[in-house]
Scaffold this motif. Structure first.
Motif, short mmCIF file in Angstrom:
data_model
loop_
_atom_site.label_atom_id
_atom_site.label_comp_id
_atom_site.label_asym_id
_atom_site.label_seq_id
_atom_site.Cartn_x
_atom_site.Cartn_y
_atom_site.Cartn_z
N THR A 45 0.86 -1.18 0.00
CA THR A 45 0.00 0.00 0.00
C THR A 45 0.89 1.23 0.00
O THR A 45 1.90 1.28 0.70
CB THR A 45 -0.90 0.00 1.25
OG1 THR A 45 -1.69 -1.18 1.26
CG2 THR A 45 -1.82 1.22 1.26
N LYS A 46 0.54 2.20 -0.81
CA LYS A 46 1.32 3.44 -0.83
C LYS A 46 0.41 4.60 -0.44
O LYS A 46 -0.81 4.53 -0.60
CB LYS A 46 1.96 3.66 -2.19
CG LYS A 46 1.01 3.79 -3.35
CD LYS A 46 1.79 3.89 -4.65
CE LYS A 46 0.90 4.08 -5.85
NZ LYS A 46 0.19 2.91 -6.27
N PHE A 47 1.04 5.64 0.10
CA PHE A 47 0.30 6.78 0.61
C PHE A 47 0.86 8.05 0.00
O PHE A 47 2.08 8.22 -0.05
CB PHE A 47 0.41 6.85 2.14
CG PHE A 47 -0.13 5.63 2.82
CD1 PHE A 47 -1.48 5.53 3.13
CD2 PHE A 47 0.70 4.57 3.13
CE1 PHE A 47 -1.98 4.40 3.75
CE2 PHE A 47 0.21 3.43 3.75
CZ PHE A 47 -1.14 3.35 4.06
N LEU A 48 -0.04 8.92 -0.42
CA LEU A 48 0.37 10.20 -0.98
C LEU A 48 0.54 11.20 0.17
O LEU A 48 -0.37 11.39 0.97
CB LEU A 48 -0.67 10.73 -1.96
CG LEU A 48 -0.35 12.05 -2.64
CD1 LEU A 48 0.89 11.91 -3.52
CD2 LEU A 48 -1.53 12.52 -3.47
N ILE A 49 1.73 11.79 0.27
CA ILE A 49 2.01 12.81 1.27
C ILE A 49 1.87 14.17 0.61
O ILE A 49 2.62 14.50 -0.30
CB ILE A 49 3.44 12.67 1.82
CG1 ILE A 49 3.70 11.28 2.36
CG2 ILE A 49 3.69 13.73 2.90
CD1 ILE A 49 5.16 11.05 2.71
N ASN A 50 0.90 14.94 1.06
CA ASN A 50 0.76 16.33 0.63
C ASN A 50 1.30 17.21 1.73
O ASN A 50 1.02 16.99 2.91
CB ASN A 50 -0.71 16.69 0.39
CG ASN A 50 -1.24 16.08 -0.89
OD1 ASN A 50 -0.60 16.16 -1.92
ND2 ASN A 50 -2.39 15.45 -0.81
N SER A 51 2.10 18.20 1.36
CA SER A 51 2.63 19.14 2.35
C SER A 51 2.86 20.47 1.66
O SER A 51 2.71 20.59 0.44
CB SER A 51 3.94 18.63 2.96
OG SER A 51 5.01 18.81 2.07
N VAL A 58 4.87 7.48 -0.25
CA VAL A 58 5.63 6.71 0.73
C VAL A 58 4.97 5.35 0.88
O VAL A 58 3.74 5.23 0.77
CB VAL A 58 5.73 7.44 2.09
CG1 VAL A 58 4.37 7.59 2.74
CG2 VAL A 58 6.70 6.74 3.03
N SER A 59 5.76 4.32 1.09
CA SER A 59 5.25 2.99 1.36
C SER A 59 6.35 2.20 2.07
O SER A 59 7.43 2.72 2.32
CB SER A 59 4.82 2.26 0.09
OG SER A 59 5.94 1.67 -0.55
N PHE A 60 6.10 0.95 2.32
CA PHE A 60 7.13 0.10 2.91
C PHE A 60 8.09 -0.42 1.85
O PHE A 60 9.02 -1.13 2.16
CB PHE A 60 6.50 -1.05 3.71
CG PHE A 60 5.99 -0.58 5.02
CD1 PHE A 60 6.80 -0.61 6.14
CD2 PHE A 60 4.72 -0.06 5.14
CE1 PHE A 60 6.34 -0.13 7.36
CE2 PHE A 60 4.25 0.42 6.34
CZ PHE A 60 5.06 0.39 7.46
N GLN A 61 7.88 -0.04 0.61
CA GLN A 61 8.77 -0.43 -0.47
C GLN A 61 9.61 0.73 -0.97
O GLN A 61 10.66 0.53 -1.54
CB GLN A 61 7.99 -1.03 -1.63
CG GLN A 61 7.31 -2.33 -1.26
CD GLN A 61 8.30 -3.36 -0.77
OE1 GLN A 61 9.32 -3.60 -1.40
NE2 GLN A 61 8.04 -3.95 0.38
N PHE A 62 9.14 1.94 -0.79
CA PHE A 62 9.94 3.09 -1.21
C PHE A 62 9.62 4.32 -0.37
O PHE A 62 8.52 4.50 0.11
CB PHE A 62 9.78 3.40 -2.70
CG PHE A 62 8.37 3.36 -3.21
CD1 PHE A 62 7.88 2.23 -3.83
CD2 PHE A 62 7.53 4.45 -3.08
CE1 PHE A 62 6.57 2.19 -4.31
CE2 PHE A 62 6.24 4.42 -3.57
CZ PHE A 62 5.76 3.29 -4.17
N LEU A 63 10.65 5.14 -0.19
CA LEU A 63 10.56 6.38 0.58
C LEU A 63 10.83 7.55 -0.34
O LEU A 63 11.56 7.42 -1.32
CB LEU A 63 11.64 6.39 1.68
CG LEU A 63 11.57 5.31 2.74
CD1 LEU A 63 12.84 5.34 3.58
CD2 LEU A 63 10.35 5.50 3.61
N PRO A 64 10.30 8.73 0.00
CA PRO A 64 10.68 9.91 -0.78
C PRO A 64 12.18 10.16 -0.66
O PRO A 64 12.75 9.96 0.41
CB PRO A 64 9.90 11.05 -0.11
CG PRO A 64 8.85 10.40 0.71
CD PRO A 64 9.35 9.04 1.06
N ALA A 65 12.81 10.56 -1.73
CA ALA A 65 14.24 10.86 -1.68
C ALA A 65 14.50 12.12 -0.86
O ALA A 65 15.58 12.29 -0.31
CB ALA A 65 14.79 11.03 -3.09
N ASP A 66 13.51 13.01 -0.76
CA ASP A 66 13.63 14.24 0.01
C ASP A 66 13.21 13.96 1.45
O ASP A 66 12.03 13.74 1.75
CB ASP A 66 12.74 15.31 -0.61
CG ASP A 66 12.85 16.66 0.08
OD1 ASP A 66 13.55 16.75 1.11
OD2 ASP A 66 12.23 17.61 -0.41
#
Length: 178
Positions: A45-51, A58-66
């Motif tokens: 499952t992936k989640f969209l981070i708005n800021s 973000v998910s348990f398979q990939f993280l934002p590079a920032d």
């Protein structure tokens, strides 16, 4: 839209998530339609981070590079499909409107978000500077099975009723020197 991410889990190394194609590029190799190959749904499952800094996945398979996207603690919560019952779009909309009302009343800093698994997505809210305990209480108030939580050092998917972390990942090691 493409997002630079850091591969973790099954995707070690640098990779790119392409929102439009449902593909991952891992070490310059494209993995098309990876969702058909993997069945452990919470891990994928992936989640969209708005800021205010933009948006990223973000998910348990990939993280934002920032790192800035993960530096601040937050929870992602929805009111969709209580107790894993599939409701129609209108009822889910009403439930999320009620959740948003609770967030406003409690004066939380929040933005809209999306939780996505394969071809299914749930509108959610990303709530900044909320304790894990309070996030779990709100999740339970709306009969949710789990919430996504970022402590600023670790991401977790946590059961609302038992408060058990069913998935956790300490991501700080990917951002040494930050």
């Amino acid at each position: 839209m493409r997002f630079e991410v850091i591969g973790i889990g099954d995707y070690i190394g640098k990779c790119v998530y392409d929102e439009a194609e449902d593909a991952l590029m891992v070490d310059h190799q494209v993995v098309l339609d990876f969702k058909k190959e993997y069945k452990d749904y919470l891990r994928y499952t992936k989640f969209l981070i708005n800021s205010v800094n933009g948006r990223n996945w973000v998910s348990f398979q990939f993280l934002p590079a920032d790192y800035e996207f993960l530096n601040k603690k937050f929870a992602i919560i929805t009111a969709y499909n209580p107790k894993n019952l599939i409701l129609n779009d209108f009822l889910n909309f009403l439930r999320n409107t009620e959740l948003e009302s609770v967030l406003k009343t409690r004066k939380y800093d929040y933005m809209t978000s999306i939780g996505e698994l394969f071809d299914y997505s749930k509108e959610s809210f990303i709530i900044y500077d909320i304790s894990k305990q309070e996030a779990l209480r709100i999740g339970a108030m709306f009969d949710q099975d789990t919430i996504f939580y970022n402590s600023g050092e670790e991401i977790t998917i946590t059961k609302c009723d038992t408060k058990e972390d069913i998935l956790s990942y300490k991501f700080k090691k990917h951002f040494k020197g930050k």
